[in-house]
Motif scaffolding. Structure first.
Motif, PDB file in Angstrom:
ATOM      1  N   ALA A  96      47.776  43.003  44.385  1.00  0.00           N
ATOM      2  CA  ALA A  96      47.183  44.382  44.655  1.00  0.00           C
ATOM      3  C   ALA A  96      45.870  44.204  45.711  1.00  0.00           C
ATOM      4  O   ALA A  96      46.011  45.041  46.731  1.00  0.00           O
ATOM      5  CB  ALA A  96      46.717  45.107  43.465  1.00  0.00           C
ATOM      6  N   ARG A  97      45.134  43.384  45.557  1.00  0.00           N
ATOM      7  CA  ARG A  97      43.984  43.264  46.451  1.00  0.00           C
ATOM      8  C   ARG A  97      44.496  42.666  48.047  1.00  0.00           C
ATOM      9  O   ARG A  97      43.997  43.356  48.902  1.00  0.00           O
ATOM     10  CB  ARG A  97      43.034  42.186  45.972  1.00  0.00           C
ATOM     11  N   GLU A  98      45.581  41.765  47.925  1.00  0.00           N
ATOM     12  CA  GLU A  98      45.930  41.207  49.188  1.00  0.00           C
ATOM     13  C   GLU A  98      46.916  42.495  49.817  1.00  0.00           C
ATOM     14  O   GLU A  98      46.653  42.599  51.147  1.00  0.00           O
ATOM     15  CB  GLU A  98      46.815  40.135  48.866  1.00  0.00           C
ATOM     16  N   ILE A 118      38.152  48.752  48.647  1.00  0.00           N
ATOM     17  CA  ILE A 118      38.738  48.227  47.601  1.00  0.00           C
ATOM     18  C   ILE A 118      37.992  48.177  46.220  1.00  0.00           C
ATOM     19  O   ILE A 118      38.819  48.586  45.066  1.00  0.00           O
ATOM     20  CB  ILE A 118      39.195  46.738  47.795  1.00  0.00           C
ATOM     21  N   ASP A 119      36.575  48.066  46.351  1.00  0.00           N
ATOM     22  CA  ASP A 119      35.911  47.936  45.141  1.00  0.00           C
ATOM     23  C   ASP A 119      35.889  49.317  44.415  1.00  0.00           C
ATOM     24  O   ASP A 119      35.927  49.437  43.157  1.00  0.00           O
ATOM     25  CB  ASP A 119      34.572  47.325  45.104  1.00  0.00           C
ATOM     26  N   ASP A 120      35.700  50.374  45.448  1.00  0.00           N
ATOM     27  CA  ASP A 120      35.576  51.616  44.889  1.00  0.00           C
ATOM     28  C   ASP A 120      36.613  52.260  44.602  1.00  0.00           C
ATOM     29  O   ASP A 120      36.823  52.914  43.498  1.00  0.00           O
ATOM     30  CB  ASP A 120      34.984  52.406  46.262  1.00  0.00           C
ATOM     31  N   ASN A 132      44.233  41.252  41.197  1.00  0.00           N
ATOM     32  CA  ASN A 132      44.428  39.949  41.454  1.00  0.00           C
ATOM     33  C   ASN A 132      45.967  39.552  41.009  1.00  0.00           C
ATOM     34  O   ASN A 132      46.178  38.516  41.186  1.00  0.00           O
ATOM     35  CB  ASN A 132      43.180  39.038  41.292  1.00  0.00           C
ATOM     36  N   ARG A 133      46.363  40.431  40.486  1.00  0.00           N
ATOM     37  CA  ARG A 133      47.887  39.975  40.146  1.00  0.00           C
ATOM     38  C   ARG A 133      49.079  40.585  41.119  1.00  0.00           C
ATOM     39  O   ARG A 133      48.811  41.345  41.784  1.00  0.00           O
ATOM     40  CB  ARG A 133      48.387  40.725  38.740  1.00  0.00           C
ATOM     41  N   LYS A 134      50.227  39.823  41.140  1.00  0.00           N
ATOM     42  CA  LYS A 134      51.105  40.165  42.270  1.00  0.00           C
ATOM     43  C   LYS A 134      51.589  41.428  41.919  1.00  0.00           C
ATOM     44  O   LYS A 134      52.158  41.870  40.541  1.00  0.00           O
ATOM     45  CB  LYS A 134      52.455  39.083  42.198  1.00  0.00           C
ATOM     46  N   VAL A 135      51.837  42.436  42.716  1.00  0.00           N
ATOM     47  CA  VAL A 135      52.626  43.829  42.639  1.00  0.00           C
ATOM     48  C   VAL A 135      53.890  43.711  42.147  1.00  0.00           C
ATOM     49  O   VAL A 135      54.408  44.572  41.410  1.00  0.00           O
ATOM     50  CB  VAL A 135      52.477  44.730  43.926  1.00  0.00           C
ATOM     51  N   GLY A 136      54.751  42.872  42.337  1.00  0.00           N
ATOM     52  CA  GLY A 136      55.888  42.744  41.854  1.00  0.00           C
ATOM     53  C   GLY A 136      56.358  42.768  40.333  1.00  0.00           C
ATOM     54  O   GLY A 136      57.136  43.044  39.740  1.00  0.00           O
ATOM     55  N   ASP A 137      55.000  42.529  39.619  1.00  0.00           N
ATOM     56  CA  ASP A 137      55.271  42.487  38.073  1.00  0.00           C
ATOM     57  C   ASP A 137      54.648  43.476  37.475  1.00  0.00           C
ATOM     58  O   ASP A 137      54.567  43.721  36.320  1.00  0.00           O
ATOM     59  CB  ASP A 137      54.321  41.336  37.504  1.00  0.00           C
TER      60      ASP A 137
END
Length: 250
Positions: A96-98, A118-120, A132-137
């Protein structure tokens, strides 16, 4: 400000010509929140795509912040944030961050600006646990939150939402509604389509109702209630569709 002037959009489907928009005209003032209402196939998404420079009108023209959506499309794109239903625009292999960092880069944000935004947004939408997890999941609701954050990453002045609460749970939908109130306080201009009449009543200054590609009503929501003698938006909407645009008054 958004000005839509006599916009018609025709598509060719095999040998058949389909008219998705028919001479649609209305204006959205700076800082307004407008609810776009209509049945499936009424032309709502086509209109939003035209405003967003993704479609070129067959006739008529659209100006966004005084820029022509066709001749000055690049300037329009800098000033809008867009989210279309079912199209999150996210990359499954990235976190998500990337994803948010990537879109921030496209809009020219510095590393510091990107981190702050991003923090906000992560705090606002409760995304910190999976940033920090992949969006695909992700579940549909999680993806939708990130997609809304992507739409807002560059702090646009004009925001177009197509069914923005699709896939969101009650808590997340309420967060979105609070967000719209905050965006309005910040002077943002918003058009969003929705089938949830309660949502429209709660958030919008005015409504634009569409039926079979035509605009059947555009005006302040309080004036609509007064003229119809009712605050039941479901009833009013159905009634307007039955009557068509003969009684339309902007």
């Amino acid at each position: 400000m958004i000005e839509i002037h006599e916009v018609t959009k025709k598509f060719k489907d095999k040998k058949v010509h389909v008219t998705a928009l028919k001479h649609v005209s209305f204006t959205v003032q700076k800082g307004q929140v407008v609810g776009l209402l209509g049945e499936n196939g009424a032309g709502k998404t086509t209109l939003l795509r035209t405003i967003a420079t993704l479609l070129v009108p067959t006739e008529g023209h659209v100006t966004v912040a005084e820029y022509d959506s066709v001749k000055q499309a690049t300037e329009v794109k800098k000033r809008i944030g867009v989210l279309f239903g079912g199209e999150t625009g996210l990359y499954n292999r990235l976190t998500a961050r990337e994803n948010l960092e990537y879109f921030a880069t496209l809009y020219g944000l510095s590393k510091h600006e990107t981190k702050v935004r991003i923090d906000d947004l992560a705090k606002m939408f409760g995304m910190r646990d999976y940033l920090n997890r992949k969006v695909g999941d992700f579940s549909k609701g999680m993806r939708q939150k990130v997609a809304i954050a992507r739409t807002l990453i560059h702090n646009p002045d004009i925001i177009l939402f197509d069914e923005p609460t699709t896939g969101l749970d009650i808590t997340s939908s309420n967060v979105f509604r609070q967000l719209v109130h905050q965006l309005k306080r910040d002077g943002k201009t918003i058009i969003f389509s929705s089938h949830i009449m309660e949502e429209v009543s709660m958030l919008c200054d005015s409504v634009a109702m569409m039926h079979k590609g035509e605009l059947v009503y555009h005006g302040a929501i309080e004036e609509l209630y007064k003229s119809e003698g009712s605050k039941d938006l479901n009833y009013i909407f159905t009634s307007k569709l039955v009557r068509g645009n003969d009684e339309y008054a902007s």
